[in-house]
Design an enzyme around this catalytic site. Structure first.
Site, short mmCIF file in Angstrom:
data_model
loop_
_atom_site.label_atom_id
_atom_site.label_comp_id
_atom_site.label_asym_id
_atom_site.label_seq_id
_atom_site.Cartn_x
_atom_site.Cartn_y
_atom_site.Cartn_z
N CYS A 1 44.18 45.74 44.90
CA CYS A 1 43.87 45.41 43.51
C CYS A 1 45.11 45.59 42.64
O CYS A 1 46.05 44.81 42.74
CB CYS A 1 42.68 46.24 43.02
SG CYS A 1 41.96 45.61 41.50
N HIS A 30 38.38 45.42 47.16
CA HIS A 30 38.51 46.86 47.42
C HIS A 30 37.85 47.25 48.73
O HIS A 30 36.67 47.62 48.74
CB HIS A 30 37.83 47.64 46.30
CG HIS A 30 38.57 47.65 45.01
ND1 HIS A 30 39.57 48.56 44.74
CD2 HIS A 30 38.47 46.86 43.92
CE1 HIS A 30 40.05 48.34 43.52
NE2 HIS A 30 39.40 47.31 43.00
N GLU A 87 38.15 50.00 50.27
CA GLU A 87 37.76 51.42 50.25
C GLU A 87 36.39 51.61 49.62
O GLU A 87 35.82 52.70 49.70
CB GLU A 87 38.83 52.24 49.51
CG GLU A 87 38.77 52.21 47.98
CD GLU A 87 39.37 50.96 47.37
OE1 GLU A 87 39.66 50.00 48.11
OE2 GLU A 87 39.54 50.92 46.12
#
Lengths: 809, 162, 292
Positions: free
Chosen positions: C97, C255, C257
């Site tokens: 990002c 993302h 994660e």
């Protein structure tokens, strides 16, 4: 930019002032002190034989402001209802706080409150390592003037509350609730000095978005309500929850500790914020209030958060609070209440020169925190802050004399002068209590005649398109609700990720499956009939939402946020009394303690000709700890063939409903709350969920059963066939539209997996429930009326489009 | 050679072929105001750089920091100097003195990272170029209701080709 | 087996460092340190201590001038030599990002010309004009040298959350080199419920594809027909992630994660719990270092 240095300190000629002069002094100085308060100050300084300085007057005005002292709630109220008059000495202590005290006493060893009403936010237990911190605030007046900056600093301010609670909590999510006038309000009807509601709406959303997203705090839940009476006074509620290590909840400042400010510099922004929020807005306030408006800098606050968490864990400070309303004066005045403090204004880092001493002391510049630092740790703290580009400055020390002494070195010279020297006792306890009168007169609003009611299918489509009910996806997707990686149940749910969830679930500790549920209950519409039932319904709604996603009410705590009109007007005050009484009754009966709260008065707008007061608006926020997030339940229907149940009793309670509003009526029967039945239903439903007997569950609130069923269906992508005759209801309920759209409390629409109906029914024994239909394979919502005819047969695509269209901006 | 301290005003605009999403959104908001004659809105980022800057230093800041090399271009402008064609209106919105300007602080940090020591401070503003047959009262309405907030900002609007 | 050390670089406004560190720990990295950039600029810490440099998500310096720009500028001015040494040793860099924006604006991605540090692309404001937080389907490019996307399913599902995620290229030359070089590691694709050629979005996508063809763009494995909101930003060729020619520097807007636990998935309550897609990217990085 530079300004001329200005170290002027003026004294107020108070000792010889007449009542008229004192009233004028207060008004012209924007002090918002009433005559009685001015007299108390004069008496205090008469005994000292001197006039107060401007620093002292401003500090007193700010500390004694409604915003900080909650004088309405803590004052004396003569409550007149019919022929009865009741004297209420401290409404807050007798309702909100008493509810918590009574519940904690009853719960004994099961009491989960850690710190309530004393710190910047409430604290409850979470797990062995962490407690949970929660606070919700309002930032209404600034948002009316500058929606972006107002909402921006609103969220920035409420984030600093958990950060300034105990020794500092780490924020885990935000929640936001807004009340606006309808976005299609005619431009030509706008009063002078009022921003158009659509601009307010967009500005507020952008302000919350830009601050929350930049801070990296997920905004996971919220609500937006619309009513024309919010035209001049939009409401912006911002809430933040945090986790804090269990051994970091105690705080104190010791004599000899240094007063340290960290974060942003001090400028002229936000002067008079606290007193400003205690004044009614007029069309002149747009130009007079410039200094009360601030703009936030979320990156500054993020930097503070980053260093504070490290400093906290290293034990570098002993006490912390945020600089909110009143700036240094409030933060240092409160932190040093038990010790005393001396402040050296010339040491405060300024954005630019030219600030008068009182302005430095009162400024509400954003992104500042005050710490009490033992001298032996100051070098470590300075080094830590410097390593991450955060400014930290010692601006004084805590003393032992219980005085608030402010000194200054004018012209950057060597000579030190005292600009304020106040007794802490007088500062904090000297405010005179006011007796106000509250007068309750029950309103009488007619019911809509039968021939004014459109057919059920048409009504349902219109309700789905009403501003309050319509999808808020346009807003939700602008908030980062995933950051921090703890999302479990998102605000939008279902087969296409676009159905309206009841409550959000967050997993704040990434290595654990323990969760936090957050929900909000609010419905000012019922308050037009009776604020008592409005408050009761708000609590019931918040608890229903907690229940819907798998939470337990005995693990739930509440926050109250009252936004009201002018409390000096007896009808407004009576509404407050009734709402507060309901808070006590319902919270105690459900066993859900209040842990923190806030109030905002004077939400009235006057353009010279007319005064518009907001409807009394109570937001109840509920927070619940969930042992295993894997047990969470979403609201979208899951599979054809499953059974649909309605749980809870439906009464003839269309008063204040979205349906009546749509027809242009208010009506007589606001929804009431039967707490015994409600808590039984919620506990049984929770037990059923724990056993895997619930595939989906949705709260019946605005728009009633019909809207809830439609939302579940189009969120899941499967139709439903429902029979109204199977809905458990009061004997007098004999109309289809009553069953469909009544907003009776403590009700749920539940999907039960096919084949598990008997188990579910056994589990729900003791609560009203009815198996009203099934999930169907066709994408259509079908409803059979009480008379046996099919009264609704509408494609899901039509219902969903009606619901999504209004806010597809 | 030491440059003398002065203010340089920079406008950063999207290249013609690049979608101006902010401008497009504003056009919709202006239509909401009931002003249907607006045909296009272009959004401009404005910077006022204060300090003693050499031409090379100015270019390092404007090209290297303030302007995206793929999508944007910049020009130095005079006061009330947006590149406004005849038939268009220019609007500039700047913060009132004393209002926090976080973007200006960041621009200052970035300039110093670039090794430009002579920069003293940066103010930021927003510019808008409105196309379409508009009269001053309409532009004023657009400014008051949409583009600027008098509480914290001041604005100026001017017609192109004047 | 060698121990894997991961640096999560912190800076003002970076805000996904903790969950990104958690993801690397789940993936088996032995040492994961979130450290502030000042420590490297001042020399108290060294990049060379680590095997993987991660620029995580957030709003570095508020993205005040544009996404990632000021941090990219700071790294170029103050840490570039160390970064060059780091990459020269064959170590890994991941940008997520905001971190992706930084890598692009530093000129580290896509680097279609070997050794070139010119900015060849940018990440610009979304076509929708809004910040967008939503889940997206991504298809990996099997022909890409990217080490982060090697061992994983053809399609993965993770969230995006950004206001500036639109990948744009500096020139047609860059575009022409991008496909053959395998630089496009991840692209947005339609969700399973949107059949190609059926939706209104699809129609809009077809126009874009036609325009690209007219501009002489390389087609190859590009799945350019993905339209808003499935391609949430308006990226050219629906690009979601890019790597350099070695495949060791990689950045993406979505993302990973944020999908490392089964309950992250937006529909886990209806589709059940499964192996989280985001973990693949972190495991690939850890396994690469172990094997190296």
């Amino acid at each position: 930019m530079t300004f001329e240095a200005d170290d002027t300190v003026e004294t107020f000629s108070l000792l010889k002032a007449t009542d008229d002069e004192m009233t004028r002094l207060s008004r012209d100085g924007m002090l918002a002190l009433n005559l009685e308060e001015m007299r108390s100050i004069r008496q205090h300084f008469s005994a000292l034989g001197r006039d107060p300085t401007d620093v002292e007057m401003e500090t007193l005005a700010q500390t004694w402001s409604e915003h900080c002292k909650h004088k309405v709630f803590n004052g004396v109220i003569d409550y007149v209802s019919g022929r009865k008059t009741e004297r209420i000495d401290n409404l807050f202590a007798r309702t909100i706080r008493k509810a918590t005290e009574d519940i904690r006493r009853t719960q004994g060893p099961n009491d989960r409150c850690v710190s309530v009403f004393v710190d910047n936010a409430g604290i409850i237990e979470f797990d062995e390592d962490f407690h949970l911190v929660f606070k919700v605030e309002t930032h209404n007046h600034p948002s009316a003037l500058d929606p972006y900056g107002g909402a921006n600093t609103g969220i920035g301010g409420v984030i600093r509350d958990p950060l300034g609670t105990g020794l500092g909590g780490k924020p885990i999510f935000n929640t936001d609730v807004f009340c606006f006038a309808p976005p299609d309000f005619p431009y030509d009807d706008l009063p002078e000095g009022v921003l158009h509601p659509k601009r307010v709406f967009k500005g507020v959303v952008a302000g919350v978005r830009d601050y929350g997203n930049r801070m990296g705090i997920p905004t996971v839940n919220g609500a937006i309500l619309f009513d024309e009476r919010y035209l001049g006074n939009p409401l912006v509620y911002c809430g933040t929850a945090a986790i804090i290590p269990v051994d970091r909840c105690e705080k104190s400042a010791e004599p000899g500790d240094l007063v340290v400010t960290i974060g942003g510099r001090t400028g002229r922004d936000g002067i008079h914020g606290a007193t400003f929020s205690s004044i009614e807005l007029t069309d002149a306030s747009e130009s007079t209030a410039t200094q009360a408006v601030q703009i936030g800098n979320p990156i500054e606050e993020k930097k503070i958060l980053d260093v504070l968490m490290q400093a906290r864990d290293r034990g570098l400070y002993r006490n912390i609070t945020d600089c909110g309303a009143g700036g240094f004066s409030s933060a240092i005045g409160e932190m040093g209440e038990d010790t005393g403090a001396e402040v050296h204004l010339e040491k405060a880092p300024l954005k630019y020169g030219g600030l008068k001493p009182w302005e430095i002391f009162l400024s509400e510049s954003q992104e500042r925190m005050i710490l009490a630092v033992p001298p032996e740790h100051i070098e470590s703290l300075r080094d830590l802050c410097a390593s991450e580009d955060v400014e930290a400055s010692v601006i004084g020390e805590f003393t032992g004399d219980r005085r608030l002494r402010v000194t200054h070195k004018p012209d950057a010279g060597e000579s030190r002068i005292t600009v304020a020297d106040l007794d802490m006792e007088f500062l904090h306890k000297g405010v005179p209590r006011i007796v106000r009168t509250a007068r309750w007169e029950p309103p009488d609003h007619p019911e809509p005649p039968a021939d004014r009611r459109p057919g059920p299918a048409q009504s349902l489509v219109r309700l789905l398109s009403s501003w309050n009910v319509a999808s808020k996806e346009w807003v939700v997707r602008q908030y980062d609700h995933e950051v921090q990686g703890g999302s479990v149940l998102k605000p939008l749910q279902g087969a296409r990720n676009d159905g309206p969830g009841d409550a959000a679930v967050v997993r704040p500790v990434l290595s654990s499956d323990r969760g936090v549920i957050i929900a909000n209950g609010i419905n000012p519409s019922y308050g037009d009939i009776d604020p008592y039932w409005m408050a009761a319904s708000a609590i019931d709604e918040a608890l229903r939402q907690i229940t819907c996603v798998g939470g337990r009410i005995d693990r739930t705590a509440l926050l109250d946020n009252f936004c009201w009109g002018n409390p000096d007007k007896p009808d407004r005050l009576a509404a407050l009394v009734r709402a507060a009484k309901a808070c006590y009754d319902i919270a105690v009966a459900y066993g859900t303690p209040f842990i923190s709260g806030k109030d905002s008065f004077y939400n009235e707008f006057s353009d010279g000709e007319r005064t518009i007061a907001i409807p009394p608006t109570l937001l109840i926020s509920a927070i619940c700890v969930m042992d295993d997030v894997g047990k969470a339940v979403s609201m979208d229907v899951k599979a054809p063939g499953n059974s649909i149940y309605v749980v809870g009793r439906t009464g003839d309670e269309l008063g204040g409903s979205r349906y009546y509003r749509m027809l242009g009526f208010i009506g007589r029967n606001a929804p009431t709350v039967d707490v015994t039945a409600g808590s039984g239903t919620m506990n049984r439903l929770h037990a059923a969920m724990s056993q895997g007997l619930v595939a989906a569950c949705h709260d019946c609130s605005e728009g009633g059963l019909a809207v809830a069923a439609a939302e579940m269906a189009f969120a899941g992508g499967y139709g439903m066939a429902l029979d109204l005759d199977a809905v458990p209801r009061d004997p007098e309920v004999d109309r289809d539209d009553t069953v469909l759209f009544s907003e009776s409390n403590s009700r749920f629409v539940v999907e039960v997996p096919g084949g598990r109906e008997a188990e579910f029914e056994a589990q729900m024994e003791g609560s009203p429930f009815g198996r009203v239909g099934t999930v169907s394979g066709e994408e259509c919502l079908r409803v059979r009326g009480l008379g046996g005819d099919e009264i609704v047969s509408t494609e899901l695509s039509i219902l969903k489009e009606a619901w999504q269209r209004p806010l597809r901006w | 050679m030491t440059a003398e301290s002065k203010t340089r005003r920079i406008a950063v605009v999207n290249r013609k072929e690049v979608v101006d999403a902010v401008g497009e959104g504003l056009r919709g908001d202006i239509l909401d105001l009931g002003i249907g004659s607006v045909e296009g809105v272009r959004h401009v980022r404005l910077y006022a750089l204060h300090g003693a800057l050499s031409a090379a230093e100015l270019d390092r800041i404007t090209s290297g920091l303030l302007t995206d090399p793929v999508t944007q271009e910049h020009l130095e402008i005079a006061d009330a100097g947006l590149p406004v064609a005849p038939g268009e209106w220019g609007v500039e919105v700047w913060f009132r003195p004393g209002v926090t300007d976080a973007v200006g602080e960041t621009a200052l940090k970035g300039s110093r990272d670039l090794g430009v020591a002579g920069i003293e401070s940066v103010d930021t503003g927003r510019g808008y170029i409105l196309a379409g047959p508009l009269i001053r009262s309409q532009v004023d309405t657009i400014c008051r209701r949409l583009l600027a907030n008098d509480v914290i900002e001041r604005y100026a609007c001017y017609e192109g080709g004047q | 087996m060698s121990k894997v050390s991961v640096l999560i670089l912190r800076a003002a406004g970076i805000n996904c460092d903790e969950e990104t560190a958690h993801a690397f720990r789940l993936a088996g990295a032995e040492r994961v340190d979130p450290v502030h950039i000042n420590a490297f600029i001042q020399g108290s810490r060294r990049l060379s201590e680590y095997d993987v440099l991660v620029l995580s998500g957030g709003f570095s310096y508020g993205d005040d001038l544009s996404g990632g720009k000021v941090l990219a500028n700071e790294m170029q001015c103050k840490l570039m030599e160390d970064v060059e040494t780091f990459t020269g040793e064959g170590k890994l860099i991941l940008g997520i990002c905001n971190g992706f924006q930084v890598l692009v604006k530093m000129g580290l991605l896509p680097q279609t010309e070997p050794g070139g540090r010119r900015q060849e692309a940018t990440v610009f404001y979304n076509d929708s004009g809004k910040f967008e937080c939503r889940w997206v389907y991504l298809r990996r490019n099997p022909a890409s040298p990217c080490v982060f996307t090697r061992d994983m399913p053809e399609t993965i599902y993770i969230p995006v959350a950004n206001g500036e995620g639109k990948v744009m290229l500096a020139s047609e030359d860059v575009q022409a080199r991008l496909g053959p070089g395998g630089h496009i590691a991840l692209q947005y694709v339609n969700p399973p419920w949107v059949a190609t050629g059926e939706s209104a979005e699809e129609a809009a996508g077809a126009t874009a594809a036609a325009a690209r063809e007219a501009a002489g763009a390389a087609a190859g494995d590009v799945t350019g027909e993905t339209a808003y909101p499935w391609s949430p930003n308006g990226s050219v060729d629906a690009i979601a992630g890019i790597c350099d020619a070695t495949g060791r520097i990689f950045g993406l807007m979505p993302h990973p994660e944020r999908y490392t636990h089964p309950t992250h998935h937006p529909r886990w309550t209806r589709e059940g719990c499964r192996e989280p897609d985001g973990l693949h990217i972190f495991r690939n990085a850890v396994n690469y270092v172990r094997g190296a």
